[in-house]
Design a protein around this motif. Structure first.
Motif, short mmCIF file in Angstrom:
data_model
loop_
_atom_site.label_atom_id
_atom_site.label_comp_id
_atom_site.label_asym_id
_atom_site.label_seq_id
_atom_site.Cartn_x
_atom_site.Cartn_y
_atom_site.Cartn_z
N TRP A 72 0.71 -1.20 0.00
CA TRP A 72 0.07 0.11 -0.18
C TRP A 72 0.84 1.02 -0.02
O TRP A 72 0.79 2.20 -0.75
CB TRP A 72 -1.02 0.08 1.12
CG TRP A 72 -1.73 1.30 1.25
CD1 TRP A 72 -1.36 2.50 1.69
CD2 TRP A 72 -3.19 1.33 1.06
NE1 TRP A 72 -2.44 3.18 1.76
CE2 TRP A 72 -3.67 2.54 1.24
CE3 TRP A 72 -4.22 0.38 0.36
CZ2 TRP A 72 -4.86 3.04 0.80
CZ3 TRP A 72 -5.46 0.78 0.12
CH2 TRP A 72 -5.96 2.06 0.28
N ARG A 73 1.93 1.13 0.70
CA ARG A 73 2.77 2.36 0.93
C ARG A 73 3.60 2.71 -0.25
O ARG A 73 3.50 3.92 -0.75
CB ARG A 73 3.53 2.16 1.96
CG ARG A 73 4.72 3.55 2.06
CD ARG A 73 5.77 3.15 3.42
NE ARG A 73 6.51 4.33 3.66
CZ ARG A 73 7.76 4.69 2.88
NH1 ARG A 73 8.11 3.70 1.94
NH2 ARG A 73 8.31 5.72 3.38
N GLU A 74 4.07 1.83 -1.04
CA GLU A 74 4.65 1.87 -2.40
C GLU A 74 3.78 2.57 -3.28
O GLU A 74 4.10 3.41 -4.05
CB GLU A 74 5.28 0.53 -2.98
CG GLU A 74 6.48 0.30 -1.97
CD GLU A 74 7.02 -1.02 -2.39
OE1 GLU A 74 6.58 -1.72 -3.17
OE2 GLU A 74 8.19 -1.76 -1.88
N ALA A 75 2.66 1.96 -3.48
CA ALA A 75 1.56 2.53 -4.24
C ALA A 75 1.29 3.90 -3.88
O ALA A 75 0.93 4.92 -4.68
CB ALA A 75 0.29 1.66 -4.13
N ALA A 76 1.19 4.31 -2.75
CA ALA A 76 0.44 5.61 -2.29
C ALA A 76 1.83 6.58 -2.74
O ALA A 76 1.62 7.62 -3.26
CB ALA A 76 0.46 5.66 -0.63
N LEU A 77 2.98 6.31 -2.63
CA LEU A 77 4.25 7.18 -2.76
C LEU A 77 4.26 7.31 -4.50
O LEU A 77 5.00 8.50 -4.70
CB LEU A 77 5.54 6.51 -2.20
CG LEU A 77 5.61 6.28 -0.97
CD1 LEU A 77 6.87 5.72 -0.29
CD2 LEU A 77 5.54 7.92 -0.10
N ALA A 78 3.57 6.37 -5.17
CA ALA A 78 3.88 6.49 -6.56
C ALA A 78 2.64 7.45 -7.03
O ALA A 78 2.58 7.75 -8.38
CB ALA A 78 3.70 5.24 -7.13
#
Length: 215
Positions: free
Chosen positions: A199-205
């Motif tokens: 989730w975090r990686e997708a949010a940062l993108a």
């Protein structure tokens, strides 16, 4: 079985979307994700098309629509009892549901002062009345549940209760609210979970920005 289709909002900001997404993902329940970004200037009419409340998250399962994070989790738990969304022990399940409902209905001072924002740099803010009390109560819940279960999560293994508190972990981190080692240990366990990382990686993108929550 008809596939689960989970409609969510921006991963950087949508704490209520985060809860069922991380619960289903963390317990290996298959679903199709459909993200509809927020549009705070004009609203997003697509929300009305897919949800009776005009809000996300909402789960579509065949002709059924299930809205609200905890209701989605409960529905999934009934269809996938082997997934471990709730603890096996009846007493643990009762407590897990109790603290999940407390999260659902409470901690309004913390919510208002410290919105979820995955991209936010860590920095303290001046805390309005009530936030310190909310933080203390949450820390007590985390400490007591992990002491009882032995950790690393609230009821030993990752469960829906952890999912309900997942956005709070972000709030504690980016607003620098956590001080005790017990709290920091729990946060580290959540932040190391593969579902959290995804989730975090997708949010940062994401490129969408909501200025009210970036301030």
């Amino acid at each position: 079985m008809e596939p689960f289709i989970l409609y969510i909002g921006n991963k950087n900001y949508s704490s209520w979307s985060f809860r069922p997404w991380v619960a289903l993902t963390g317990c290996n329940i298959p679903f199709e994700e459909r993200l509809i970004p927020f549009d705070f200037d004009a609203g997003n009419p697509k929300f009305r098309e897919i949800s009776p409340t005009g809000r996300v998250p909402v789960l579509h399962h065949g002709g059924l629509r299930v809205w609200e994070s905890l209701a989605i989790i409960e529905y999934a738990a009934e269809l996938f009892p082997e997934a471990g969304l709730w603890p096996e022990d009846i007493g643990d399940r009762a407590m897990a549901r109790s603290i999940s409902m407390e999260m659902l209905s409470g901690f309004r001072a913390l919510r208002g002062a410290c919105p979820m924002n995955i991209r936010r740099e860590v920095r303290s803010i001046e805390l309005p009345d009530g936030v310190t009390d909310d933080v203390a109560r949450i820390e007590t819940i985390w400490r007591d549940m992990r002491k009882r279960s032995g950790g690393p999560f609230l009821f030993g293994a990752f469960s829906a209760a952890d999912a309900m508190f997942a956005p709070v972990v972000n709030r504690f981190r980016v607003y620098d609210l956590a001080k005790s080692n017990d709290t920091l240990d729990y946060m580290a366990a959540i932040e190391a979970h593969p579902a959290w990382i995804a989730w975090r990686e997708a949010a940062l993108a994401e490129t969408w920005i909501v200025p009210e929550d970036e301030a």
